[in-house]
Design an enzyme around this catalytic site. Sequence first.
Site, PDB file in Angstrom:
ATOM      1  N   LYS A  71     -72.288  91.611 -40.893  1.00 43.25           N
ATOM      2  CA  LYS A  71     -72.379  93.019 -40.407  1.00 43.25           C
ATOM      3  C   LYS A  71     -73.895  92.746 -39.339  1.00 43.25           C
ATOM      4  O   LYS A  71     -74.286  93.689 -38.056  1.00 43.25           O
ATOM      5  CB  LYS A  71     -72.424  94.729 -40.592  1.00 43.25           C
ATOM      6  CG  LYS A  71     -71.471  94.611 -40.876  1.00 43.25           C
ATOM      7  CD  LYS A  71     -70.001  94.769 -39.848  1.00 43.25           C
ATOM      8  CE  LYS A  71     -68.848  94.953 -40.823  1.00 43.25           C
ATOM      9  NZ  LYS A  71     -67.508  95.101 -39.942  1.00 43.25           N
ATOM     10  N   SER A 284     -64.762  92.673 -50.688  1.00 42.81           N
ATOM     11  CA  SER A 284     -63.416  92.661 -49.119  1.00 42.81           C
ATOM     12  C   SER A 284     -63.877  90.542 -49.646  1.00 42.81           C
ATOM     13  O   SER A 284     -62.813  90.418 -49.325  1.00 42.81           O
ATOM     14  CB  SER A 284     -64.252  92.775 -48.689  1.00 42.81           C
ATOM     15  OG  SER A 284     -65.905  92.843 -48.263  1.00 42.81           O
TER      16      SER A 284
END
Length: 471
Positions: A71, A284
Amino acid sequence: MSHSALASGLHGNSSNGATATSDRSGDSQEYPTIEAEVGNTPLVRLQRLPGRTSNVILAKLEGDNPAGSVKDRPAISMISEAEKDGSLKPGDTLIEATSGNTGIALAMAAAIKGYSLKLIMPSNMSEERRAAMAAYGAELISVPAGKMEMARDLAREMESRGEGVVLDQFGNSSNPLAHYRGTGPEIWQQTGGRVTHFVSSMGTTGTIMGTSRFLKEKNADVQIVGLQPADGASIAGIRKWPKEYLPSIFDKRRVDRVMEISQREAEETMRSLARVEGIFAGVSSGGAISAALRLSDEVENATIVAIVCDRGDRYLSTGVFSEAAAAKDPQPCTVEEFPSAKRRLPFFPAPHLVLFRASDDPATGESWCPDVRRTLPAVEAAVAEAGGTLLQVLVGDRPTWKSPDHPFRTDMRLHIGGVPTLLHWTSDGAGARLGSELERAPTTEAAKQLVSGFIRSLPMPQSRLAAANAR
């Protein structure tokens, strides 16, 4: 290395072109700022988990970004592009809804750029994530656990009240743009154009959208695989959005295939990544590698790239890396999960046994098959006494298993004709087996004697053979 060569190397690694020049008299040296170090992350080959295969599985280690996740890329991109188009001005306050990694990345980016930041996040996010955001100076606002939709709505309400500017990672084209400009070109260059499959979790979908766009422009045959959570899973960074909250940057035409990942499979693979490959990553990321292992079971001579989106240290307080959690592995898996489960199995104590059995009836919590109910306790006890590892594979409910098209009935590598069937799992796959004999065992005790004898007949693992010879 000479001073000029060092300077050239530093400048060449600055993916975002952000440099700072010393104002010291006579010093014209340019040095990269922290912003310049976003991107250009390592792409490493998995050495042990893939097993014997013609495929190459590569992990893109996005945890090596300055704030620790993939991110960082869209965080810098969204702020920089907003400054360029004038929608963000000095003194503005930023507002964003986040499940964690974007919040940390934006907190870093806001600190770099000098903006105040308000982050809205579900209360079940890990303490490490919250602490990291606060360390960068962000103000944290909580909504109930799991309520990302509520967080997004609140961000817009706050913006409408004039409390700040929402960058909106879910609808901001600068999110996928960061990956079109960075992640995609890096993967193409690092693989020499050999990438055949790209695997990514889908949350905001920015990573998969931008990377897919670039890779498909280079080679339309590259397969793009997105991950969604299976029913009941709550994996930070992977979402299955209601239609009204589907990110507007998402274009389903850019994804060739969607896989569902369970909480259990993602966490088990995450732990294996750390213990077997030395890659300390989040849940994840475990899901992405699980999907890559599944794909590897289907294809040959492929180059599969999976995004490892962050580091494992921001999940420590959740207990997913604890000894208690690891002690439960391997847990029973489904048909779909077996390709990744069998790749993790060799790294548990031998002998390795795989029991194909009927799934549990939701109404009773027990297997629908009486033969399995009778023999399962015996198999578990015998394997435990042998000091080995048992992987249970659930073949489905009765109608699913009875279908002639069941994948285990048609898989010539397994030859599973009935349940329960117990296989010795070797480095070459399925070995010796107990099938109809186990089904016919009249009692649990008889089944245990049968399984214990079967285990004693197996070749002794090399480690135990060496220990026995030493005695």
